[in-house]
Structures are given as C-alpha cells and as structure tokens.
Write a protein that holds these residues in place. Sequence first.
Motif, PDB file in Angstrom:
ATOM      1  N   VAL A  83     -10.830   9.094   1.630  1.00  0.00           N
ATOM      2  CA  VAL A  83      -9.954  10.149   1.772  1.00  0.00           C
ATOM      3  C   VAL A  83      -8.505   9.807   0.433  1.00  0.00           C
ATOM      4  O   VAL A  83      -7.811  10.817   0.301  1.00  0.00           O
ATOM      5  CB  VAL A  83      -9.349  10.769   3.036  1.00  0.00           C
ATOM      6  N   ASP A  84      -8.328   8.598   0.677  1.00  0.00           N
ATOM      7  CA  ASP A  84      -6.909   8.100   0.038  1.00  0.00           C
ATOM      8  C   ASP A  84      -6.976   8.190  -1.204  1.00  0.00           C
ATOM      9  O   ASP A  84      -8.315   8.063  -2.097  1.00  0.00           O
ATOM     10  CB  ASP A  84      -6.688   6.925   0.371  1.00  0.00           C
ATOM     11  N   GLY A  85      -6.035   9.019  -1.934  1.00  0.00           N
ATOM     12  CA  GLY A  85      -6.060   9.352  -3.403  1.00  0.00           C
ATOM     13  C   GLY A  85      -6.203  10.806  -3.897  1.00  0.00           C
ATOM     14  O   GLY A  85      -5.914  11.090  -4.943  1.00  0.00           O
ATOM     15  N   TYR A  86      -6.477  11.435  -2.801  1.00  0.00           N
ATOM     16  CA  TYR A  86      -6.936  12.875  -3.116  1.00  0.00           C
ATOM     17  C   TYR A  86      -5.266  13.851  -2.526  1.00  0.00           C
ATOM     18  O   TYR A  86      -4.593  13.343  -1.434  1.00  0.00           O
ATOM     19  CB  TYR A  86      -8.019  13.416  -2.109  1.00  0.00           C
TER      20      TYR A  86
ATOM     21  N   ALA B  94     -14.376  15.321   0.310  1.00  0.00           N
ATOM     22  CA  ALA B  94     -14.753  14.075   0.063  1.00  0.00           C
ATOM     23  C   ALA B  94     -15.437  13.458   1.177  1.00  0.00           C
ATOM     24  O   ALA B  94     -16.384  12.897   0.987  1.00  0.00           O
ATOM     25  CB  ALA B  94     -13.585  13.213  -0.251  1.00  0.00           C
ATOM     26  N   ILE B  95     -14.919  13.849   2.331  1.00  0.00           N
ATOM     27  CA  ILE B  95     -15.632  13.686   3.607  1.00  0.00           C
ATOM     28  C   ILE B  95     -17.036  14.360   3.663  1.00  0.00           C
ATOM     29  O   ILE B  95     -18.056  13.631   4.289  1.00  0.00           O
ATOM     30  CB  ILE B  95     -14.879  14.077   4.809  1.00  0.00           C
ATOM     31  N   ALA B  96     -17.112  15.523   3.507  1.00  0.00           N
ATOM     32  CA  ALA B  96     -18.312  16.182   3.497  1.00  0.00           C
ATOM     33  C   ALA B  96     -19.390  15.885   2.781  1.00  0.00           C
ATOM     34  O   ALA B  96     -20.630  15.745   3.003  1.00  0.00           O
ATOM     35  CB  ALA B  96     -18.072  17.734   3.116  1.00  0.00           C
ATOM     36  N   THR B  97     -18.952  15.127   1.519  1.00  0.00           N
ATOM     37  CA  THR B  97     -20.122  14.450   0.714  1.00  0.00           C
ATOM     38  C   THR B  97     -20.196  13.033   0.877  1.00  0.00           C
ATOM     39  O   THR B  97     -20.899  12.344   0.202  1.00  0.00           O
ATOM     40  CB  THR B  97     -19.860  14.748  -0.681  1.00  0.00           C
ATOM     41  N   SER B  98     -19.325  12.451   1.923  1.00  0.00           N
ATOM     42  CA  SER B  98     -19.685  10.958   2.010  1.00  0.00           C
ATOM     43  C   SER B  98     -20.795  10.796   3.043  1.00  0.00           C
ATOM     44  O   SER B  98     -21.418  11.640   3.578  1.00  0.00           O
ATOM     45  CB  SER B  98     -18.448  10.329   2.825  1.00  0.00           C
ATOM     46  N   ALA B  99     -21.013   9.327   3.286  1.00  0.00           N
ATOM     47  CA  ALA B  99     -22.144   9.011   4.160  1.00  0.00           C
ATOM     48  C   ALA B  99     -21.875   9.476   5.564  1.00  0.00           C
ATOM     49  O   ALA B  99     -22.813   9.295   6.427  1.00  0.00           O
ATOM     50  CB  ALA B  99     -22.557   7.714   3.925  1.00  0.00           C
ATOM     51  N   LYS B 100     -20.556   9.692   5.970  1.00  0.00           N
ATOM     52  CA  LYS B 100     -20.161   9.956   6.998  1.00  0.00           C
ATOM     53  C   LYS B 100     -19.148  11.193   7.059  1.00  0.00           C
ATOM     54  O   LYS B 100     -18.037  11.219   6.857  1.00  0.00           O
ATOM     55  CB  LYS B 100     -19.178   8.729   7.793  1.00  0.00           C
TER      56      LYS B 100
ATOM     57  N   GLY C 123      -7.520  16.897   6.552  1.00  0.00           N
ATOM     58  CA  GLY C 123      -8.678  15.958   6.066  1.00  0.00           C
ATOM     59  C   GLY C 123      -8.449  14.357   6.050  1.00  0.00           C
ATOM     60  O   GLY C 123      -8.805  13.625   5.467  1.00  0.00           O
ATOM     61  N   TRP C 124      -7.599  14.044   6.923  1.00  0.00           N
ATOM     62  CA  TRP C 124      -7.201  12.472   7.146  1.00  0.00           C
ATOM     63  C   TRP C 124      -8.269  12.071   8.179  1.00  0.00           C
ATOM     64  O   TRP C 124      -8.490  10.714   8.176  1.00  0.00           O
ATOM     65  CB  TRP C 124      -6.057  12.209   7.664  1.00  0.00           C
TER      66      TRP C 124
ATOM     67  N   ARG D 269       0.645  -1.283   0.017  1.00  0.00           N
ATOM     68  CA  ARG D 269       0.046  -0.069   0.092  1.00  0.00           C
ATOM     69  C   ARG D 269       1.032   1.132  -0.091  1.00  0.00           C
ATOM     70  O   ARG D 269       1.885   1.320   0.658  1.00  0.00           O
ATOM     71  CB  ARG D 269      -0.849   0.176   1.326  1.00  0.00           C
ATOM     72  N   LYS D 270       0.418   2.108  -0.732  1.00  0.00           N
ATOM     73  CA  LYS D 270       1.062   3.444  -0.688  1.00  0.00           C
ATOM     74  C   LYS D 270       0.750   4.058   0.600  1.00  0.00           C
ATOM     75  O   LYS D 270      -0.183   4.677   1.002  1.00  0.00           O
ATOM     76  CB  LYS D 270       0.993   4.283  -1.863  1.00  0.00           C
ATOM     77  N   GLU D 271       1.967   4.486   1.196  1.00  0.00           N
ATOM     78  CA  GLU D 271       1.713   4.987   2.653  1.00  0.00           C
ATOM     79  C   GLU D 271       1.389   6.575   2.333  1.00  0.00           C
ATOM     80  O   GLU D 271       1.608   7.290   1.390  1.00  0.00           O
ATOM     81  CB  GLU D 271       2.913   5.147   3.294  1.00  0.00           C
ATOM     82  N   ARG D 272       0.557   7.102   3.254  1.00  0.00           N
ATOM     83  CA  ARG D 272       0.238   8.561   3.210  1.00  0.00           C
ATOM     84  C   ARG D 272       1.534   9.468   3.563  1.00  0.00           C
ATOM     85  O   ARG D 272       2.466   8.966   4.152  1.00  0.00           O
ATOM     86  CB  ARG D 272      -0.898   8.962   4.348  1.00  0.00           C
ATOM     87  N   PRO D 273       1.480  10.674   3.223  1.00  0.00           N
ATOM     88  CA  PRO D 273       2.658  11.452   3.266  1.00  0.00           C
ATOM     89  C   PRO D 273       3.269  11.726   4.625  1.00  0.00           C
ATOM     90  O   PRO D 273       4.353  11.182   5.002  1.00  0.00           O
ATOM     91  CB  PRO D 273       2.179  13.021   2.807  1.00  0.00           C
TER      92      PRO D 273
END
Length: 551
Positions: free
Chosen positions: A349-352, A361-367, A189-190, A6-10
């Motif tokens: 959130v991954d990929g942004y 992405a969080i604001a428009t998600s189900a959670k 945003g994580w 998996r590509k780690e987050r920064p």
Amino acid sequence: MTPVFRKERPYQREAIDAIKATLAAKDSCVAVIPTGGGKTVVIGKTIREWEFGNCLVLAHTTEIVNQTAEKVGDEIGVPPHVEMGVRGADLGGLWQGDMTVVASVQSMVSNRRLEKYRNYPFGLIVVDECHHATSPSYRKVIDYFRGRNPHLKVLGVTATPNRTDSTALGLVFEDVAYSRDIAFMTSEGWLVPFEQLTVTVDSLDLDTIKVKKARGHEADFTREELEQRLVEERVLHEMATPILQETGGRPTIVFTAGVEHAHALARILNARRPGCAAAVDGKTDPAERTQIVRQFSAGNLQYVCNFGVFTEGFDAPATACVVMARPTKSVSLYTQCVGRGLRPLPGTVDGYATAFDRQAAIATSAKHNCLVLDFVGASRNGVVDCYDVLGGNYDVEVRALAGEAARQGDRCKVTVEDLELAKAVLALRRKRQQESQLLVDSTYRVDRVEDGDGAGSGLSTPVRRGGASDAQVSLLVKLGVRREVAIGYTPAQAGAVIDSVGQSRCTSGQRAILVRHGVDPTGVGVARAGRIIDRIAANNWRVPSGGINLE
C-alpha cells in the motif's frame, strides 16, 4: 549506523505533530493507533525529533522490546541501549542529551536499574501498549524519573485503550493527543478488510460459564472455567473440523483460552493433518518460539495455536486468518487478536496517494483480506465479534443488526457501509414507532421443505413479510440488504431505504463492473453507475480515452 529515513504515512505525520503539540502544553498524553498502523514508526520518529533530553521506551514483553529497539535504532541512526534481563548498558556508555533506552518494565523497575540512570534522567518516557500503564511497576518508574526531572513528559501509545479503564488511565495521562481506529484504517486502505465466519459449537454451553470483571478490565468469561469446557475432546474436534475446512491455505493464528487448550488443539489439528500446527505459550523456550514464528512466516507451518503470546507485539504480515477459538466478551482482547491479521503484505500500500488505489492494490495482492473465524456456543451470551470492533462508534443495536448475517453462520464481508445501513434502518423503525404506525404483517410466504425424493414432507416454514414487492426486495438485496431483512419491510419502508441507499451506493453487480474497469465506485449511486456503464459498453467495454465524467 545510518538512519533509515522512511517517509511516514500521512496519519503518522499527523500523530507525531499532535503528540508534540500536546506535550508542549501538558505533561502526558496518549496516541491511539490500531495494530498494523505503525505505532513503532510513530515512536521512533517522535524520539528522533525530540529535543528535550534523553528518551526511555518501556514495554512489557521480550518481543516488543526487541522489535522497538530495532525500529527505533533504524530511525535515530544509533542502536539504543537495551535494559532487559542480563542485557544492559555500561555506566561508561551513558550520556546526557540525546540518549535513547528501550527497556522491559520488569527490569527497569528494580532499584538497581533506576539508580543506574540517576544522573542521566529522561526528558521523555514512552509507554508502549500503555493500557498496562496503570500497574504499580510502570507508576514506580515514571514517578522515580519525574522526581529526577520535574519537566518529564510521558507519552502512551496503544492500539486498544480499555474503555472500562478510562478513569485509571486518567491518573497517568492527561489527554488523548491522537486517535484512529480500525474502521478508519481499513476505509483508507492502510489495513486489509476482514471477512467473518461464525461457527456454532453445539456441545459448548456458554450460559453456564461464570462471568467476572477484574478491576480496570472488561467483564469476560472466567478463563479457567472456559478452558475446562474447551479442552473437552468433543469440543476440540468440533473446532478442528471447520478450522481445517474453512481456512484453506491461509497462514492462521489461533487464539486459545489457556496453555492446555493451545496444545490440545494443535494436537488434534496435527492428528488430522500431520505437521500443520504448533503451539506456543508464555513458557515456551524462546529459541523454540522464534523457530516456530520463522516457520510460520516462511509458509512452512500453517497454524500456530497460542495463549498469551501473540495478542501484542507479534508482527507477521503473512497472517491471513485469525481463529478466535476462545469466545470473549472483551472488545479490547478481541481487537488485539483480530489486529494480528490485518496488516497488508509488505510493499502493498505504500506509495499510493489515494484510499481507492491502496484498496485496489490490496484487492489484487496475494492477501486481499483477513478471514476471522469465530467460535460460539449454542447461545452467544454476549460474545464479541467483528462488528463490535469495526463499529465502536455505533450503538449496540446497530452493531447487532449489522452483524446478524455473520451471527447466523454466513461468511460475510464486514464493512462500515453495513453499519451505516443498519443505522438508517433502525432510525426508520424508531421513527415509525414514534408515529405509532402499526407494521402490517398480514402477508406470509410459505416455503415447503421437501424430502430427498422431491415429495413434500408436510412441513412448512412461515416467513413474515411486511408487504414490500418482489421487485423492491430484489433491488434491496442487490444494494446489500439481506433478503430476510428486506422482505420484512412495508412498501413505504422499502422505498425509503432504496431512495436513501441508492443515492450513494450502486448494486453489487454495478460495483463489480466499475472496479473491473478502474472506476472508483465509492459514493456512486445506482442511476449514475448505470450511466457510466452505458458509456463503457458503448465504447466496446473499454473506458473512453478521455475518461468518464462521473457526474
């Protein structure tokens, strides 16, 4: 078994690099990564890149051992040996060089287990939830293997280092290699933002409950005495009603003060809404506990009341509400509990590449956020809340002012901007006090309380005003200042706050319009937001094809 690269987050990459650099110079260090930030990913990738001998991961619960073994195995491509209870590696399956073992400290501390690995010493020991590492069992394991390998390195990983235990932790770890907090993770945003609602239980008197401080821990209410008050039938019903009314359909984890409290509250919830709740504690049968977690994760069970089970090692991203049914003075405990609800849904959130994109992405998600439902007594008596978690780097006065709205029972979003605003307000107050300028309080507004038929009751509520004009108060409210705070400003104070805040923050209405049209409002002041909105409006409420120059 094929490794899952998996590509780690920064920030995870930064943590791994910092750990390796620190351990190259020192024998031990700590990495602090908030709950939901992927601590286990950091552990797994650190082990995969380790080149100096066998690795041992120590944890203290069955859930953490199992989760760590699975995720570390994904990273290294080989299932690690597990030493826990009756599970263990055969002597013929041990080797020296790049072997990984994940163990419960309760099992590994036995002389038989230590002797088993006598000829296969470790080059790296990772202590998960390392705020427990000062206990004798951890010390025994570390000291034994350091005796077998003088070059042993020790890494501690935790989401909640206990500040009051910093001296004791210093006996185990030499340095902090990397540290990030919840404020960073939410602003980037994580993690999902959180919203707080404080409920006062009138029949609960926290002032009469003793407070004690165990060695190496924060002061907190005496657990047995707190639970005794919380299991009173009236208190249980005063908690159950807002839990059912305020949580909506959110999957909810309820943290309680004891085993009896967990089961009693689940009983009341089920009496009100049959089949909605279950209770788990440390003695719950493992198979039953697993089944309850599965039902909860699948959406077939809304409430899980727990004691001493889910503060660590519980991974259920669907959790969208955390109920603190046990008031606490411990920031560490509160942070552990709240952290259970801050993970975004998988794949959100991954990929942004940017924080704004992740937040959108969080604001428009189900959670889109996590609701934290706090219960306090008639007196707060120093009870911790969300602002103490988010504002760890701010002083007590700032956190208290920023959290005043939540403490009055209003549902409110908890943001770093609130803390910065409170900091600016307090700085202004202190400056004026230092200049010995007396605040003007000669103006009052009288609100008349009316009876149901509209007739005046004769009662009036004086609200102290500092002299700010109605226009100033209105603009301050739009900029995020609560009305009762704004009306207390003098005209000069109101103007100073408007000038300061308005340079980098637009009004709530402007912000909503910008976000709706895909424009990041971060750092956009009132005047600039107005110009951007004018451009959009002039283009028939569409963003011009050439984009917008935010300057």
